[in-house]
Design a protein around this motif. Structure first.
Motif, PDB file in Angstrom:
ATOM      1  N   PRO A   1      42.982  99.984 -69.340  1.00 19.12           N
ATOM      2  CA  PRO A   1      42.453 101.280 -68.915  1.00 19.12           C
ATOM      3  C   PRO A   1      41.622 101.139 -67.635  1.00 19.12           C
ATOM      4  CG  PRO A   1      41.293 100.480 -70.866  1.00 19.12           C
ATOM      5  CD  PRO A   1      42.440  99.537 -70.606  1.00 19.12           C
ATOM      6  N   GLY A   2      41.827 102.064 -66.701  1.00 14.07           N
ATOM      7  CA  GLY A   2      41.072 102.047 -65.455  1.00 14.07           C
ATOM      8  C   GLY A   2      41.583 101.024 -64.457  1.00 14.07           C
ATOM      9  N   GLY A   3      42.765 100.487 -64.629  1.00 14.54           N
ATOM     10  CA  GLY A   3      43.301  99.446 -63.742  1.00 14.54           C
ATOM     11  C   GLY A   3      43.510  99.941 -62.327  1.00 14.54           C
ATOM     12  N   GLY A   4      44.032 101.159 -62.174  1.00 11.75           N
ATOM     13  CA  GLY A   4      44.274 101.708 -60.847  1.00 11.75           C
ATOM     14  C   GLY A   4      42.979 101.984 -60.110  1.00 11.75           C
ATOM     15  N   LEU A   5      41.987 102.483 -60.821  1.00 14.25           N
ATOM     16  CA  LEU A   5      40.690 102.770 -60.214  1.00 14.25           C
ATOM     17  C   LEU A   5      40.006 101.476 -59.775  1.00 14.25           C
ATOM     18  CD1 LEU A   5      38.524 104.849 -59.510  1.00 14.25           C
ATOM     19  CD2 LEU A   5      37.604 104.535 -61.809  1.00 14.25           C
TER      20      LEU A   5
END
Length: 111
Positions: free
Chosen positions: A17-21
């Protein structure tokens, strides 16, 4: 039992979760570090050199980037004439001035 192993290998792992950010924040942080380490100091040195070249005047004692010491005898927009010895003058581009020397430096070192 073998079909269950094949099915287990075929399943893809879910992205964290939140990898792109995290990637975007990491790239912005990397650029900020690069800016403060490389770009900003170089711009500061360029501005200081432009101020030095713009403040040159006739009679100033300077050292060129080639290491030649002399006194400015004539100036123009892009060029300067240096007196480097008796009856010896050389013409340089103004941008090749490395530093302005204190008055009397040439006499002190044996001009």
């Amino acid at each position: 039992m073998i079909p269950f192993i094949a099915a287990a290998h075929a399943q893809g792992a879910e992205p964290p979760p939140g990898g792109g950010l995290f990637q975007i924040v990491f790239l912005v942080g990397l650029f900020a570090i690069f800016y403060f380490i490389a770009i900003r100091p170089q711009r500061k040195r360029q501005k200081e050199h432009q101020d030095l070249v713009g403040s040159l005047a006739k009679g100033d004692e300077v050292v060129t980037s080639a290491g030649i010491l002399g006194r400015i005898t004539a100036l123009d927009d892009n060029y300067m004439v240096l007196n480097v010895g008796e009856n010896t003058t050389l013409k340089f581009q103004r941008i090749h001035v490395h530093a302005k020397l204190p008055k009397g430096t040439l006499k002190a070192i044996g001009d």
